[in-house]
Design an enzyme around this catalytic site. Structure first.
Site, mmCIF file in Angstrom:
data_model
loop_
_atom_site.group_PDB
_atom_site.id
_atom_site.type_symbol
_atom_site.label_atom_id
_atom_site.label_comp_id
_atom_site.label_asym_id
_atom_site.label_seq_id
_atom_site.Cartn_x
_atom_site.Cartn_y
_atom_site.Cartn_z
ATOM 1 N N ASP A 1 -3.517 3.733 12.895
ATOM 2 C CA ASP A 1 -4.308 2.522 13.076
ATOM 3 C C ASP A 1 -4.180 1.782 11.745
ATOM 4 O O ASP A 1 -4.851 2.098 10.770
ATOM 5 C CB ASP A 1 -5.760 2.850 13.404
ATOM 6 C CG ASP A 1 -6.585 1.578 13.614
ATOM 7 O OD1 ASP A 1 -6.151 0.508 13.151
ATOM 8 O OD2 ASP A 1 -7.664 1.650 14.228
ATOM 9 N N PHE B 1 -12.818 5.268 16.055
ATOM 10 C CA PHE B 1 -13.261 3.879 16.055
ATOM 11 C C PHE B 1 -13.632 3.521 17.493
ATOM 12 O O PHE B 1 -13.038 4.029 18.440
ATOM 13 C CB PHE B 1 -12.213 2.906 15.494
ATOM 14 C CG PHE B 1 -12.784 1.514 15.437
ATOM 15 C CD1 PHE B 1 -13.765 1.191 14.515
ATOM 16 C CD2 PHE B 1 -12.410 0.554 16.361
ATOM 17 C CE1 PHE B 1 -14.366 -0.062 14.511
ATOM 18 C CE2 PHE B 1 -12.998 -0.707 16.362
ATOM 19 C CZ PHE B 1 -13.974 -1.014 15.429
ATOM 20 N N THR B 2 -14.613 2.625 17.639
ATOM 21 C CA THR B 2 -15.214 2.364 18.960
ATOM 22 C C THR B 2 -14.179 2.025 20.038
ATOM 23 O O THR B 2 -14.086 2.717 21.054
ATOM 24 C CB THR B 2 -16.240 1.219 18.847
ATOM 25 O OG1 THR B 2 -15.601 0.096 18.230
ATOM 26 C CG2 THR B 2 -17.436 1.636 18.003
ATOM 27 N N PHE C 1 -23.014 -1.290 21.921
ATOM 28 C CA PHE C 1 -23.561 -1.960 20.734
ATOM 29 C C PHE C 1 -23.372 -3.470 20.781
ATOM 30 O O PHE C 1 -24.144 -4.217 20.194
ATOM 31 C CB PHE C 1 -22.924 -1.396 19.455
ATOM 32 C CG PHE C 1 -21.425 -1.483 19.437
ATOM 33 C CD1 PHE C 1 -20.656 -0.508 20.040
ATOM 34 C CD2 PHE C 1 -20.782 -2.547 18.834
ATOM 35 C CE1 PHE C 1 -19.264 -0.595 20.041
ATOM 36 C CE2 PHE C 1 -19.402 -2.648 18.829
ATOM 37 C CZ PHE C 1 -18.640 -1.665 19.443
ATOM 38 N N ARG D 1 -23.924 0.450 12.490
ATOM 39 C CA ARG D 1 -22.844 1.425 12.683
ATOM 40 C C ARG D 1 -23.489 2.800 12.652
ATOM 41 O O ARG D 1 -23.415 3.547 11.683
ATOM 42 C CB ARG D 1 -21.775 1.305 11.588
ATOM 43 C CG ARG D 1 -20.961 0.020 11.654
ATOM 44 C CD ARG D 1 -19.774 0.019 12.598
ATOM 45 N NE ARG D 1 -20.032 -0.338 13.971
ATOM 46 C CZ ARG D 1 -19.121 -0.881 14.785
ATOM 47 N NH1 ARG D 1 -17.922 -1.181 14.362
ATOM 48 N NH2 ARG D 1 -19.406 -1.118 16.037
ATOM 49 N N TYR E 1 7.512 -20.544 26.245
ATOM 50 C CA TYR E 1 6.975 -19.371 26.931
ATOM 51 C C TYR E 1 7.722 -18.117 26.497
ATOM 52 O O TYR E 1 7.131 -17.051 26.328
ATOM 53 C CB TYR E 1 7.078 -19.544 28.460
ATOM 54 C CG TYR E 1 6.361 -18.440 29.200
ATOM 55 C CD1 TYR E 1 5.010 -18.560 29.510
ATOM 56 C CD2 TYR E 1 7.018 -17.260 29.552
ATOM 57 C CE1 TYR E 1 4.328 -17.536 30.144
ATOM 58 C CE2 TYR E 1 6.342 -16.231 30.182
ATOM 59 C CZ TYR E 1 4.994 -16.377 30.482
ATOM 60 O OH TYR E 1 4.334 -15.353 31.106
ATOM 61 N N LYS F 1 -7.726 -8.471 10.632
ATOM 62 C CA LYS F 1 -8.260 -7.933 9.378
ATOM 63 C C LYS F 1 -7.270 -8.213 8.237
ATOM 64 O O LYS F 1 -7.136 -9.356 7.812
ATOM 65 C CB LYS F 1 -8.540 -6.425 9.524
ATOM 66 C CG LYS F 1 -9.837 -6.117 10.274
ATOM 67 C CD LYS F 1 -9.695 -6.234 11.755
ATOM 68 C CE LYS F 1 -10.835 -5.645 12.549
ATOM 69 N NZ LYS F 1 -10.638 -5.816 13.995
HETATM 70 O O1 PLI Z 1 -11.089 -6.132 17.238
HETATM 71 P P1 PLI Z 1 -9.675 -5.781 17.582
HETATM 72 O O2 PLI Z 1 -9.491 -5.540 19.028
HETATM 73 O O3 PLI Z 1 -8.691 -6.767 17.053
HETATM 74 O O4 PLI Z 1 -9.333 -4.418 16.791
HETATM 75 C C1 PLI Z 1 -9.923 -3.203 17.124
HETATM 76 C C2 PLI Z 1 -10.013 -2.329 15.913
HETATM 77 C C3 PLI Z 1 -9.182 -1.258 15.804
HETATM 78 N N1 PLI Z 1 -9.237 -0.431 14.727
HETATM 79 C C4 PLI Z 1 -10.108 -0.624 13.709
HETATM 80 C C5 PLI Z 1 -10.117 0.309 12.558
HETATM 81 C C6 PLI Z 1 -10.963 -1.708 13.757
HETATM 82 O O5 PLI Z 1 -11.793 -1.901 12.731
HETATM 83 C C7 PLI Z 1 -10.943 -2.593 14.893
HETATM 84 C C8 PLI Z 1 -11.854 -3.653 15.023
HETATM 85 N N2 PLI Z 1 -12.865 -3.763 14.189
HETATM 86 C C9 PLI Z 1 -13.878 -4.607 14.234
HETATM 87 C C10 PLI Z 1 -14.043 -5.637 15.280
HETATM 88 C C11 PLI Z 1 -14.876 -4.504 13.185
HETATM 89 O O6 PLI Z 1 -15.794 -5.317 13.142
HETATM 90 O O7 PLI Z 1 -14.730 -3.593 12.353
#
Ligand code: PLI
Length: 469
Positions: A227, A137-138, A461, A394, A85, A270
Site C-alpha cells: 500500500d 486500513f479501513t 465511521f 481512529r 476516451y 496523498k
Molecule cells: O481514499 P482512497 O480510496 O483514495 O484510498 C484508500 C486508502 C488506502 N490506504 C491508505 C493507507 C489510506 O490512508 C487510504 C485512504 N485514507 C484516507 C481517506 C485517510 O483519511 O487516511
C-alpha cells in the site's frame, strides 16, 4: 517553521529557521463560527465530524486525502488535459512517472485508492483466503473481506502501544508472518505491506524489514503488495533514521523500497499531491491483464480508470514534486512542529510522531471512559466545539465490527487524528490547533461519552450518528 537549537554568539542569541519551499499565489478564505453556531452544527452532524459541512470548519484536519494544494506547474498541466476516451497522452505521462519512481511495470489507473484495492482483491483473493498485513486500513480490509478473505495483523506488538518509541514502528513481525504463511499453505494470495502505517499513527517500515518480508515471502512463493499511499513519507523516514541512507535522495530510497514489492495499490490523493486519482501497479503480466479486464467494468478504460486526462497529468506532475527532498522535509517538518508543541505541553500523543498526522491518545484524555462510550469520537467532537478544528476518530468506531461474530473490533489504539493537508496551512494555523488541543485536554469538565444512534453496515465511521451521554 522549525529551527536549529539557539546558539549564543557573543551576547546575542541567533537561530536559523527553515521555511516551506514555496510561496502562496492564491488563497481560500475561511472563517470561524461562534460557539453556539458550532454547537448547532455538531448536533446537526450527529457528533460525527465526517458529517459537518466544510463551511462549518475553521481548520480542517479531517484528512490529508485529496486536500493538498497543487502547484502552478500542476495547474498548468491541468490545461494540457487530453480528454480522449482512449489513449490520452496524460495516461502515458502518468505511466512513465509511476514506472520511474515506483518501479512496477504495469500501471492501471483507478479513480482513487479503494478502486485499486477492489481490483486487486477481486483478482487475487479466493473465499477462505488469509491476507496478512502490517495493521489494517479501513477500505483495504473491507475489500479483502468483501472478496472472502480474513485479514491477519502481523505488525510488531509495539505498534499497538502509543507510548513506545521506535524508529520503525510500522515493521512487520517476521515470526508472526512466518506463522501465517506456514499455517495457511496455498491460502495466502499476497502479503499487504503498508508504508507508512496509517492506523498505527503514520509509522514507517524500514528498508531492512521490507527486504526481510520480501525474502520470507519469496521462500513461500507469495507476492508482496505494497500500500504505497504514503511511501514517499516512508522513504523520508528511512533517509532520516536508517543506517546507510542519510546521503541518499528520497526518490532513490523510494525506488529501492518499491523494488522489494511485486505491486502496489495507490491513493494518489496523498503523497502525489492531487485531489483525486489512484492506481494499481504490478509486475506480473497475468495480473495486469486481469486488472485491465476488470477496470473497464468498475472504473473506466485502462487508459483513464475513472480520471479525466487533466487529473492524470496533475498526478504525473504531483509525483515528480512529491519525491523532491525539500518538499517532503517541509511536509513532515510541519507535522513534527505541531507534535513538538503538543509534547512540550504534556499532551498524550502517539510517539514517535508519524508522517501525515498527529494522533491524540483519547484514552489518556478520558481515562474513566469505557471504549464502548467512544472516547475518540467524543474527543473529536470536543475539539470542534472548542475551536472549529475538524479531526477524525481512529478508534473503535473506525475499527467496525467483525463480520462473522457481529461484535465490535476493540482496537488497542483509541485515537483522534489531526491530519495535515499538504502545502495548505501555515505555522500560525498549527499554533491555533495546538492551543485548542491543550484547552480541551485541560478542561476540568470531562464529557461522559457518546452513544451510537445510527450505524451504517459498511465503513460505519463515515456516516454513523451519535448523541452525548
Ligand atoms: O481514499 P482512497 O480510496 O483514495 O484510498 C484508500 C486508502 C488506502 N490506504 C491508505 C493507507 C489510506 O490512508 C487510504 C485512504 N485514507 C484516507 C481517506 C485517510 O483519511 O487516511
Amino acid at each position: 517553521m522549525s529551527h536549529e537549537p539557539i546558539q549564543t554568539v557573543g551576547q546575542q542569541y541567533r537561530r536559523r529557521s527553515w521555511a516551506e519551499p514555496y510561496k502562496i499565489k492564491m488563497v481560500e478564505p475561511i472563517r470561524m463560527m461562534s460557539r453556539p453556531e458550532r454547537e448547532a452544527a455538531m448536533r446537526e452532524a450527529g457528533y460525527n465530524t465526517f458529517l459537518l459541512k466544510s463551511e462549518e470548519v475553521y481548520i480542517d484536519l479531517l484528512t490529508d486525502s485529496g486536500t493538498s494544494a497543487m502547484s502552478d506547474w500542476q495547474w498548468a498541466g491541468m490545461m494540457l488535459g487530453d480528454e480522449a476516451y482512449a489513449g490520452s497522452k496524460n495516461f502515458y505521462n502518468l505511466e512513465a512517472a509511476v514506472r520511474k519512481h515506483y518501479t512496477h511495470r504495469h500501471v492501471i489507473p483507478t479513480h482513487q485508492g479503494r478502486g485499486a484495492e477492489h481490483l486487486l482483491s477481486q483478482i487475487m483473493i479466493k473465499p477462505g483466503d488469509v491476507v496478512p498485513g502490517n495493521m489494517y486500513f479501513t477500505t483495504t480490509r473491507f475489500h479483502q473481506e468483501h472478496a472472502g478473505a480474513s485479514f491477519v495483523d502481523v505488525i510488531i506488538d509495539e505498534a499497538h502501544d502509543p507510548a513506545v518509541i521506535l524508529p520503525f514502528k510500522g515493521n512487520v513481525d517476521l515470526a508472526k508472518l512466518e506463522r501465517v504463511l506456514t499455517e495457511n499453505p496455498g491460502k495466502v494470495p499476497y502479503v499487504c505491506l503498508a508504508a507508512t502505517v496509517n492506523m498505527a499513527g503514520g509509522q514507517p517500515v524500514s528498508m531492512a524489514n521490507a527486504r526481510a518480508v520480501k525474502e520470507l515471502c519469496s521462500r513461500h512463493h507469495v507476492p508482496v503488495m505494497c500500500d504505497a499511499t504514503r511511501a514517499v513519507e516512508n522513504a523520508y523516514f528511512i533517509q532520516q533514521r536508517e543506517d546507510g541512507y542519510k546521503d541518499k535522495p528520497v526518490d532513490e530510497i523510494l525506488r529501492e523500497f518499491c523494488s522489494l514489492t511485486d505491486g502496489a495499490t495507490m491513493s494518489g490523493k496523498k503523497d502525489p499531491l492531487v485531489n483525486i486519482g489512484g492506481w494499481l501497479s504490478v509486475n506480473d503480466d497475468k495480473i495486469a491483464e486481469q486488472a485491465r479486464n476488470l477496470v473497464v467494468v468498475y472504473e473506466g478504460l485502462h487508459t483513464y480508470g475513472g480520471m479525466a486526462g487533466r487529473d492524470m497529468e496533475a498526478m504525473a506532475r504531483g509525483i515528480e514534486e512529491a519525491v523532491q527532498d525539500d518538499h517532503i522535509r517541509a511536509r513532515i517538518g510541519q507535522v513534527e512542529y505541531l507534535g513538538e508543541l503538543l509534547q512540550d505541553w504534556g499532551i498524550p500523543i502517539v510517539l514517535p510522531v508519524g508522517g501525515h498526522a498527529i494522533y491524540l491518545d483519547a484514552r489518556r484524555f478520558y481515562p474513566e471512559m469505557p471504549q464502548t462510550s467512544f472516547p475518540a469520537q467524543t474527543l473529536a467532537a470536543e475539539l470542534y466545539l472548542d475551536s472549529g478544528v475538524r479531526a477524525m476518530e481512529r478508534g473503535i468506531v473506525s475499527a467496525g465490527r467483525n463480520q462473522k461474530t457481529g461484535d465490535h473490533y476493540y482496537p488497542k489504539l483509541e485515537m483522534v487524528r489531526l491530519t495535515l493537508p499538504r502545502r495548505v496551512y501555515t505555522q500560525a494555523h498549527m499554533d491555533v490547533v495546538a492551543e485548542s488541543v491543550q484547552a480541551v485536554y485541560q478542561n476540568p469538565n470531562k464529557p461522559a461519552g457518546m452513544k451510537m444512534v445510527y450505524e451504517p453496515e459498511a465503513l460505519r465511521f463515515f456516516q454513523a450518528r451519535f448523541e452525548p451521554l
